[in-house]
Motif scaffolding. Structure first.
Motif, short mmCIF file in Angstrom:
data_model
loop_
_atom_site.label_atom_id
_atom_site.label_comp_id
_atom_site.label_asym_id
_atom_site.label_seq_id
_atom_site.Cartn_x
_atom_site.Cartn_y
_atom_site.Cartn_z
N GLU A 81 0.87 -1.13 -0.15
CA GLU A 81 0.04 0.03 0.03
C GLU A 81 0.83 1.18 0.07
O GLU A 81 0.44 2.18 -0.51
CB GLU A 81 -0.96 -0.02 1.29
CG GLU A 81 -2.08 -1.06 1.21
CD GLU A 81 -2.77 -1.18 2.29
OE1 GLU A 81 -2.45 -0.75 3.42
OE2 GLU A 81 -4.21 -1.49 2.39
N TYR A 262 -6.84 -5.33 1.66
CA TYR A 262 -7.93 -5.46 2.62
C TYR A 262 -8.49 -6.99 2.68
O TYR A 262 -8.69 -7.66 3.68
CB TYR A 262 -9.05 -4.60 2.39
CG TYR A 262 -10.27 -4.53 3.46
CD1 TYR A 262 -9.93 -4.03 4.61
CD2 TYR A 262 -11.55 -4.99 3.07
CE1 TYR A 262 -11.00 -4.25 5.66
CE2 TYR A 262 -12.46 -5.25 4.05
CZ TYR A 262 -12.36 -4.72 5.31
OH TYR A 262 -13.34 -4.96 6.25
N SER A 263 -8.81 -7.31 1.60
CA SER A 263 -9.33 -8.71 1.41
C SER A 263 -8.27 -9.87 1.71
O SER A 263 -8.76 -10.84 2.22
CB SER A 263 -9.71 -8.88 -0.27
OG SER A 263 -10.73 -8.21 -0.95
#
Length: 795
Positions: A81, A262-263
């Motif tokens: 990220e 996130y997943s």
């Protein structure tokens, strides 16, 4: 929950956590197992217990789910990220997580037969097949990117191979030509990423080029000939382009990981939760555990409870209860008789149940929810802290009294020991009364007769004893609720050889009241053991009777149903026969009436013949209606050969075997000897018994081939281990193995040859290259053996 880590260790819950961690299929589940703590929330406990039960049910039907090699990707996602390029190793971790998530979804969705409380957790897993496949195509291993990762990378590597080949061809002229006499060895090697040749120091001026390195002795100089300088420069440029392209690819895939971070983190958490739940189920299976019932009242009831830390072949199941009609249990009996194990079993089972674990006991077993479990078990005397046995126990007791709540479970081992027996017994009674006034459940072990008497005289306090066989000088480890036990000090001492004169003096020192009390206990114990033995024998007889009764009822029920079915069939057959006979008689009477009217006619004879023919035809057509023999279908059966006299056959319609009495050639019916009866049967109603059929050599050969194929298919394994073999020896094994694979109908097999020097792998690939049975072969994927395994696809 208020329970301390010290209590968890005292009751050996920490060792149960280690056992649970050994059952965990992933590292995350192992960490969760080692940090497991009990809960005092009844809903949470019930949810955990249901998860463990459902996981065990799924394991019974489908086995352990394929969790694979899963790593925590939280830090990896965080780096992605932030825009960092992930390493090939980190990308492999991401791909492994995605693959495990996908396989777990397939596990729960395929052949789904039951709904479970785990379905929601499974369905929270989010597969990402495109990213998984992209990483699989791109990253071969932790330090290798595939040529197919991008068209540009493939083009660069083709040019690199061409440049490298060109350099080697040029240098080969030095190695094998006129310059070879100037070389230390006739080889091409590398220094600083450039191809060089090893030149003798005294001939350094004979080969023009760039000096890159020298040997430690100075006798060898590593020179890059002028003829390959440009080619080496081109190769270095290509290597630089390759590195930039690899970095670009890694950045690109890292960006895809960042989008799904996130997943991925949710997948890891859900997968870890599932692997922990299945670890609990695996531990339950290993211990033979059950889900205990959570009782609404303040009571515990354990049936055939087995302490999980005692080996299965040595543990003795005990029945123990606490609460209900009594809130305090006083356990007495000899040393090493199982008193302390009983205390620990009570405490440990309560901890396990409240942590969501099954308990190794039988149905029905129930446990109530405690908000604290307090235990004083073991001797913690300390010279450094000036604590004696009594003092160390008293420190623990003071702490227990201070932490006491109405919903606590309190366990005392040898309460009041280590001081004057009279004062110790008085303290023990006072402590137990204080615990009871608070409303907590309590269990305590003791040798004090005063505590035994207190339990007999006080409502709500119950005696229990650990059984001891004085004749063998061994405890039976059975717990008897409702009866105080003896310490058996005199009997044990006598068995161990203490002189009788000392024992007599000791017995004389015992007060008459205590002696009478112990004698009463001894008589009660003897009577109880006799009653227990008689009860066990009665239970065995009762169990045998119940089993015999159940089996007899099944047989009687089956016979009655069969009789009813046969009766109904017989009634239907009889009714059909009556109807058919009535119809036939009506027809015959009608024909007779016609004849009576025509008796004066000139053609009476013709009318009579016609009537006979009509009657016979009618009877033939309706034969099946009044024939009691049931006709069975035999249309699909074809005789393997013509029937002969003496053949053994099966009469299909009556399901009886017999032998043909006459030559059946050209006949529709033949005579049959079926046991003591002789009958006639249609040829179409006969089947030749296979033992009568002559099997030809060709048929025997075909059967042998079928049997061999069946044996190969049953025993075939999808991989063969060739490690430690030489090339020819390994190919001899592989050659036979590939034949068996084709016979078994297997299209893909794995050859395990190990990494080593790569010589065995190279030899096998040379053989596979020209083998007509092989459609393709390749190195196994990362995590499945990579360069140590070759995957072979068969035609």
């Amino acid at each position: 929950m208020l329970i301390t880590e010290k209590t968890l260790k005292t009751l050996e819950f920490d060792r149960v956590r280690i056992m649970l961690a050994d059952c965990a299929p992933t590292e995350g589940a192992k960490k969760a197992a080692l940090m497991l703590t009990p809960s005092d929330d009844a809903d949470n406990i019930l949810r955990r217990q249901r998860h463990t039960t459902d996981a065990r049910s799924l394991m019974d039907v489908k086995g352990m789910p394929p969790f694979g090699d899963v790593h925590d990707v939280s830090d990896i996602c965080e780096r992605a990220e932030k825009g960092s390029a992930l390493t090939p190793k980190e990308l492999l971790y991401v791909a492994s997580l995605l693959k495990s998530s996908r396989m777990l979804l397939d596990y729960i969705r395929n052949n789904k037969t039951i709904n479970t409380s785990l379905d929601d957790i499974f369905e929270r897993l989010i597969p990402a097949r495109p990213l998984e496949d992209r990483i699989g195509r791109t990253v071969i291993s932790e330090d290798m990117i595939a040529d197919e990762a991008s068209p540009a990378l493939g083009d660069i590597r083709r040019k690199m191979r061409a440049a490298s080949s060109k350099i080697k061809e040029t240098l080969q002229k030095y190695v094998g030509g006129a310059h070879s006499k100037y070389l230390q060895e006739n080889i091409v090697t590398m220094r600083n990423g450039r191809y060089v040749v090893p030149v003798k120091a005294e001939h350094k001026n004979e080969i023009k080029g760039l000096l890159h390195d020298s040997s430690s002795s100075g006798a060898t100089l590593f020179i890059e000939p002028i003829a390959v300088v440009d080619a080496n420069n081109e190769l270095r440029e290509l290597e630089s382009k390759e590195q930039h392209e690899i970095e670009r690819i890694l950045y690109e895939i890292s960006g895809e990981v960042a989008k799904l971070s996130y997943s991925l983190i949710l997948n890891y958490k859900n997968l870890t939760e599932l692997s922990f739940i299945f670890a609990c189920a695996s531990l339950s299976e290993r211990m033979g555990g059950i889900q205990p019932r959570l009782s609404g009242d303040r009571s515990m009831y354990l049936t055939k409870a087995r302490h999980p830390l005692i080996p299965k072949e040595r543990v003795v199941p005990i029945d123990v209860r606490l609460g209900g009609d009594f809130d305090t249990l006083v356990i007495t009996g000899p040393n090493t008789g199982g008193k302390t194990v009983t205390l620990k079993t009570l405490g440990l089972f309560a901890l396990m149940a409240q942590a969501g674990l099954h308990i190794p006991a039988d149905e029905p077993s129930s446990i109530c929810v405690f908000d604290n479990i307090l235990a004083d078990i073991g001797d913690e005397q300390s010279i450094e802290q000036s604590l004696s046995t009594f003092s160390s126990h008293m420190v623990n007791i003071v702490s227990i009294i201070n932490d006491l709540t109405p919903n606590s479970l309190v366990l005392f081992d040898e309460l009041g020991v280590g001081t004057d027996p009279i004062e110790g017994a008085a303290l023990a009674v006072a402590v137990i009364e204080d615990v009871r006034e608070c409303g907590a459940l309590c269990a305590s072990t003791t040798h004090y007769a005063e505590l035994k008497a207190y339990a007999l005289e006080t409502v709500g306090v119950c005696n229990a004893s650990c059984e001891f066989d004085v004749s063998t000088l061994r405890p039976t480890y059975k717990l008897i609720i409702g009866t105080p036990g003896k310490s058996n000090a005199f009997a044990i001492s006598e068995k161990l050889g203490l002189p009788s004169r000392i024992l007599d003096r000791a017995k004389a020192q015992v007060s008459s009241d205590n002696k009478r009390f112990e004698d009463v206990i001894e008589k009660l114990e003897l009577s109880r053991m006799q009653m227990e033995k008689a009860r066990e024998e009665t239970e065995i007889m009762r169990a045998d009777y119940e089993k015999f009764k159940a089996e007899s009822e099944k047989v009687i029920s089956r016979k009655l149903k069969e009789a009813e079915t046969e009766t109904e069939k017989a009634k239907e057959k009889a009714a059909a026969m009556v109807r058919s006979a009535k119809a036939s008689s009506d027809f015959i009477l009608e024909e007779m009436t016609k004849l009576k009217k025509q008796r004066d006619a000139e053609n009476l004879g013709e009318h009579l013949d016609a009537a006979r023919r009509n009657v016979r035809e009618h009877l033939r057509k309706n034969e099946s209606k009044f024939d009691p023999v049931e006709e069975r279908s035999n249309e699909e059966y074809v005789l393997p050969r013509p029937l002969r006299k003496g053949d053994e056959v099966l009469i299909v319609s009556i399901n009886k075997k017999g032998f043909i009495l006459d030559d059946p050639e050209g006949k529709d019916q033949v005579g049959i000897q079926a046991g003591i009866l002789k009958t006639r049967a249609k040829v179409s109603d006969l089947r030749l018994i296979e033992s009568s059929v002559t099997i030809t050599d060709a048929e025997k050969k075909q059967k042998a081939v079928r049997d061999y194929k069946l044996t190969v298919s049953r025993n075939f394994k999808s991989e063969v281990d060739l490690r430690g073999m030489m090339g020819d020896e390994a190919w001899f094994v592989v050659d036979k193995y590939l034949d068996e694979a084709l016979i078994a109908g297997i299209n893909s097999v794995r050859l395990i040859h190990g990494k080593g020097t790569g010589a065995l792998r190279k030899a096998l690939w040379n053989y596979l290259k020209g083998d007509k049975r092989v459609a393709a072969y390749k190195t196994a994927e990362y995590g499945e053996g990579d360069f140590g395994v070759t995957v072979v696809e068969l035609k």
